[in-house]
Design an enzyme around this catalytic site. Sequence first.
Site, PDB file in Angstrom:
ATOM      1  N   LYS A 176       1.416  29.904  -4.049  1.00 10.28           N
ATOM      2  CA  LYS A 176       1.019  31.167  -2.478  1.00 10.28           C
ATOM      3  C   LYS A 176       2.435  30.972  -1.442  1.00 10.28           C
ATOM      4  O   LYS A 176       2.486  30.142  -1.478  1.00 10.28           O
ATOM      5  CB  LYS A 176      -0.171  30.600  -1.912  1.00 10.28           C
ATOM      6  CG  LYS A 176      -0.346  31.892  -1.044  1.00 10.28           C
ATOM      7  CD  LYS A 176      -1.934  32.932  -1.681  1.00 10.28           C
ATOM      8  CE  LYS A 176      -1.830  33.709  -0.942  1.00 10.28           C
ATOM      9  NZ  LYS A 176      -0.311  35.301  -0.561  1.00 10.28           N
ATOM     10  N   LYS A 228       2.101  23.662   5.343  1.00  7.55           N
ATOM     11  CA  LYS A 228       1.601  24.743   5.813  1.00  7.55           C
ATOM     12  C   LYS A 228       0.212  25.294   4.807  1.00  7.55           C
ATOM     13  O   LYS A 228      -1.084  24.752   5.551  1.00  7.55           O
ATOM     14  CB  LYS A 228       2.258  25.809   6.147  1.00  7.55           C
ATOM     15  CG  LYS A 228       1.719  27.169   6.904  1.00  7.55           C
ATOM     16  CD  LYS A 228       2.261  28.113   6.448  1.00  7.55           C
ATOM     17  CE  LYS A 228       4.420  27.912   6.642  1.00  7.55           C
ATOM     18  NZ  LYS A 228       4.246  29.574   7.446  1.00  7.55           N
ATOM     19  N   LYS A 241       7.509  30.406  -2.581  1.00  5.08           N
ATOM     20  CA  LYS A 241       8.394  31.835  -1.642  1.00  5.08           C
ATOM     21  C   LYS A 241       8.981  32.814  -2.982  1.00  5.08           C
ATOM     22  O   LYS A 241       9.705  32.148  -4.254  1.00  5.08           O
ATOM     23  CB  LYS A 241       8.944  30.881  -0.730  1.00  5.08           C
ATOM     24  CG  LYS A 241       9.159  31.521   0.076  1.00  5.08           C
ATOM     25  CD  LYS A 241       8.447  31.977   1.411  1.00  5.08           C
ATOM     26  CE  LYS A 241       8.460  33.115   2.385  1.00  5.08           C
ATOM     27  NZ  LYS A 241       7.596  33.159   3.180  1.00  5.08           N
ATOM     28  N   GLY A 290       3.709  39.225   1.373  1.00  4.51           N
ATOM     29  CA  GLY A 290       5.094  39.722   2.135  1.00  4.51           C
ATOM     30  C   GLY A 290       5.852  38.660   2.931  1.00  4.51           C
ATOM     31  O   GLY A 290       4.987  38.026   3.371  1.00  4.51           O
ATOM     32  N   ASP A 291       6.591  39.038   4.045  1.00  3.35           N
ATOM     33  CA  ASP A 291       7.992  38.205   4.560  1.00  3.35           C
ATOM     34  C   ASP A 291       8.570  39.649   5.042  1.00  3.35           C
ATOM     35  O   ASP A 291       8.428  39.961   5.137  1.00  3.35           O
ATOM     36  CB  ASP A 291       8.158  37.314   4.263  1.00  3.35           C
ATOM     37  CG  ASP A 291       8.934  35.970   5.244  1.00  3.35           C
ATOM     38  OD1 ASP A 291       7.723  35.235   6.026  1.00  3.35           O
ATOM     39  OD2 ASP A 291      10.250  36.326   4.866  1.00  3.35           O
ATOM     40  N   THR A 296      -0.766  36.806  11.296  1.00  2.86           N
ATOM     41  CA  THR A 296       0.299  35.460  11.767  1.00  2.86           C
ATOM     42  C   THR A 296       0.695  35.377  13.237  1.00  2.86           C
ATOM     43  O   THR A 296       0.717  34.691  13.650  1.00  2.86           O
ATOM     44  CB  THR A 296       1.441  35.459  11.082  1.00  2.86           C
ATOM     45  OG1 THR A 296       1.115  35.925   9.762  1.00  2.86           O
ATOM     46  CG2 THR A 296       2.420  34.039  10.860  1.00  2.86           C
ATOM     47  N   ASN A 309       6.871  42.681  12.090  1.00  2.00           N
ATOM     48  CA  ASN A 309       5.251  42.208  12.222  1.00  2.00           C
ATOM     49  C   ASN A 309       4.440  40.923  12.605  1.00  2.00           C
ATOM     50  O   ASN A 309       2.943  40.799  13.602  1.00  2.00           O
ATOM     51  CB  ASN A 309       4.978  41.470  10.197  1.00  2.00           C
ATOM     52  CG  ASN A 309       3.241  41.574  10.005  1.00  2.00           C
ATOM     53  OD1 ASN A 309       2.947  40.431  10.135  1.00  2.00           O
ATOM     54  ND2 ASN A 309       2.202  42.315  10.139  1.00  2.00           N
ATOM     55  N   SER A 332      -4.352  35.166   4.049  1.00  2.00           N
ATOM     56  CA  SER A 332      -4.531  35.672   2.568  1.00  2.00           C
ATOM     57  C   SER A 332      -5.304  34.975   1.530  1.00  2.00           C
ATOM     58  O   SER A 332      -6.239  35.250   1.109  1.00  2.00           O
ATOM     59  CB  SER A 332      -3.098  35.276   1.751  1.00  2.00           C
ATOM     60  OG  SER A 332      -1.830  36.239   2.871  1.00  2.00           O
TER      61      SER A 332
END
Length: 475
Positions: free
Chosen positions: A120, A144, A156, A195-196, A240, A271, A407
């Site tokens: 994830k 995390k 990632k 997303g990022d 976030t 975001n 998420s």
Amino acid sequence: MPANPRAALIGTGPQLLRPESTTVTETLSAVPAVVRDVYATVQARDPHEPEFQQAVHEVLESIAPVLEAHPEFVDGGIVERLVEPERQILFRVPWIDDRGRLQVSRGFRVQFSSVLGPYKGGLRFHPSVNLSIIKFLGFEQIFKNALTGQGIGGAKGGSDFDPHGRSDAEIMRFCQSFMNELYRHLGEHTDVPAGDIGVGAREIGYLFGQYRKITNRHESGMFTGKGVQWGGAEVRTEATGYGAVFFAQEMLAMRGASLEGARVAVSGSGNVAIYAIKKAWQLGATPVTASDSSGYVVDEAGIDVDLLRDIKERERSRISEYAARRPTARFVEGSRPWQVPVDIAIPSATQNELGEGDARTLIANGVRAVAEGANMPSTPGAVAAFQAADVLFGPGKAANAGGVATSALEMSQNAARQRWSFDDSETKLRAIMKAVHDAAFDAAARYGRPGDYVVGANSAGFERVAHAMLAQGVI
Ligand code: NDP
């Protein structure tokens, strides 16, 4: 002879090129020799990956007390295994631009650890993306995600594709080509991206659509951050930024303080930044800055979040436009917002955006708390300066964990074919951020570093991962 013979064979490799880096022998002297050798191996194997080395160094430096208390983690080779991703996928992404020319971008997915659940972690589209950046983000994501207490592993991915200035049609063609390769490595029980930087609702829509087309499966839980009309969870968009502010609130509460009346500096205008600004207002603070890669704005009347969203999200314009339309604001080109006197700082743009000099300026101006909305925005020198000055410091691994935690809630809702209300979801996020804070706070105290959230977050996350790795054998 070093405890790890492989380190001797490979050699120690070049030193990091980071200006503020500290040498291994200085700062890793407290950890067992075998761990120092693991770090030397990382340097030797990945000499061109400074961000990855920085992330590994920070974790290894802070888990010394955990390794001392748990010799079985050393004997079990936990650290040796964790610094090597389970799988790295690098691929070509060919696409045609609006002028009919062929473009070739590079795609990445680094699947670091699935010991606690499916991989994830987000996808980042930015021209600076390379293997080092994706590996640092993936490595951090392991701990995390563990810290959230949810059953999710760490990964990632992304591309060096630059979405700035591209038309919707180009973005769609790029996303489709990216997914044409990556789809085979994803799935709701395998790997679940989100997303990022550079990947928001529009990109997630195109990526999800292409996955559905190729696989002929409406597998809602294979992507998070989806639109709420088609399987997305309420509060995921806000999570976030909201979570980082909740984390700041928890840290302040430990000192009998609150956000009420505080001035807040936020960097970024994407975001994370937008929703950090929104929640700071809701909790009685005044956010006075926002930024992008061209500079920052300071608004003494407080940032107008609706105007900021119009400019950055809807018009996809530059931050200077905010100052052009708002009489109380001014734009400072080519700089970051850390000279502005504030009580709280929430860096929410990108890695290494707040250096030691910036930290000293913030401290001199009276900053009381820093909660990292971005991943690794503070350099090691900045973190050390904040901690030496007794400024509350919440590392991204803990302070921005609200995004991935929500998420995981989206995955639960998808699996159960349910949809929770906004208020319910925000209440859950609030509780998760308190639990993340408490886990980090308690671990720091348990390992003899009370109030050190870096040690606390790394130790609590690492413990959970290490126990699971020991239980599941050498794989
Ligand atoms: P967005 O793409 O929505 O926004 C990124 C913002 O940061 C933009 O304002 C962008 O400016 C700015 N920025 C990007 N690169 C740079 C740079 N090199 N120098 C200065 N400014 C820069 O991304 P997010 O808000 O989603 O992500 C921000 C940070 O938060 C990242 O570190 C990400 O890893 C982290 N994060 C995000 C999560 C999420 O849920 N989205 C979850 C956890 C962490 P410009 O428009 O000029 O590019």
